[in-house]
Design an enzyme around this catalytic site. Structure first.
Site, PDB file in Angstrom:
ATOM      1  N   HIS A   8      36.784  70.798  24.181  1.00  5.13           N
ATOM      2  CA  HIS A   8      36.402  71.643  25.452  1.00  5.13           C
ATOM      3  C   HIS A   8      35.763  70.442  26.296  1.00  5.13           C
ATOM      4  O   HIS A   8      34.977  69.745  25.854  1.00  5.13           O
ATOM      5  CB  HIS A   8      35.881  72.710  25.039  1.00  5.13           C
ATOM      6  N   LYS A  12      33.206  66.883  25.368  1.00  2.00           N
ATOM      7  CA  LYS A  12      33.623  65.584  25.571  1.00  2.00           C
ATOM      8  C   LYS A  12      32.722  64.577  25.016  1.00  2.00           C
ATOM      9  O   LYS A  12      33.436  63.588  24.216  1.00  2.00           O
ATOM     10  CB  LYS A  12      34.059  65.533  27.241  1.00  2.00           C
ATOM     11  N   THR A  34      44.475  65.766  23.229  1.00  2.17           N
ATOM     12  CA  THR A  34      45.052  66.274  24.688  1.00  2.17           C
ATOM     13  C   THR A  34      44.663  65.263  25.576  1.00  2.17           C
ATOM     14  O   THR A  34      43.874  64.399  25.627  1.00  2.17           O
ATOM     15  CB  THR A  34      44.425  67.522  24.899  1.00  2.17           C
ATOM     16  N   GLY A  35      45.389  65.023  26.725  1.00  2.00           N
ATOM     17  CA  GLY A  35      45.231  64.114  27.840  1.00  2.00           C
ATOM     18  C   GLY A  35      43.917  63.527  28.255  1.00  2.00           C
ATOM     19  O   GLY A  35      43.381  62.485  28.012  1.00  2.00           O
ATOM     20  N   THR A  36      43.010  64.425  28.590  1.00  2.00           N
ATOM     21  CA  THR A  36      41.607  64.028  29.032  1.00  2.00           C
ATOM     22  C   THR A  36      40.762  63.601  27.848  1.00  2.00           C
ATOM     23  O   THR A  36      40.421  62.240  28.092  1.00  2.00           O
ATOM     24  CB  THR A  36      40.997  65.066  29.778  1.00  2.00           C
ATOM     25  N   ASP A  60      47.761  71.986  24.570  1.00  2.00           N
ATOM     26  CA  ASP A  60      47.448  72.686  23.303  1.00  2.00           C
ATOM     27  C   ASP A  60      48.639  73.117  22.576  1.00  2.00           C
ATOM     28  O   ASP A  60      48.845  73.101  21.575  1.00  2.00           O
ATOM     29  CB  ASP A  60      46.420  73.887  23.633  1.00  2.00           C
TER      30      ASP A  60
END
Length: 134
Positions: A8, A12, A34-36, A60
């Site tokens: 989340h 990060k 996931t991307g970021t 997700d």
């Protein structure tokens, strides 16, 4: 082994630090994020990350599809249990998916370190045989 990594927004930096600390172990495996999260990990570690969409826009779901196909061996998912945001994916869907398909899952730094050190010792080698039986 295929290792999935999710975090989340409020976690990060923690996942970046984790990946820096365990880069030597992680570099021996295929990493999915996931991307970021994936881009941030790549930027700080130079590890190659297979990136899905951002979690909030379907990453997700892509993660859970990979788990359902039996193509994920370990998931590290850092989240903030005291924050609920519609911009963040519902982690309970991922937790249920991991439980359904017997995927080792870490949701905090303590369990993540235990799993990653166990991975290095060979404690998760049974995953390879588990995949061959499917």
């Amino acid at each position: 082994m295929n290792i999935g990594i999710l975090a989340h927004n409020s976690k990060k930096s923690l996942i970046e630090d984790f990946c820096i600390a365990y880069k030597g172990i992680l570099m021996k495996h295929d990493l999915y994020a996931t991307g970021t999260t994936g881009r941030r990990i790549e930027n700080v570690t130079n590890l190659h990350i297979h990136k899905f969409l951002a979690g909030a826009i379907g990453g997700d779901k892509q993660f859970m599809e990979m788990i359902g196909r039996g193509d994920m061996d370990l998931v590290i998912l850092f989240y903030n249990p005291s924050m609920v945001s519609p911009k963040e994916p519902d982690i309970m869907d991922i937790v249920r998916c991991c439980d359904q398909y017997s995927i080792p899952l870490a949701t905090n730094i303590a369990t993540a370190e235990t799993l990653i050190l166990g991975l290095e010792r060979g404690d998760l080698d049974w995953r390879a045989q588990f995949r061959q039986e499917d």
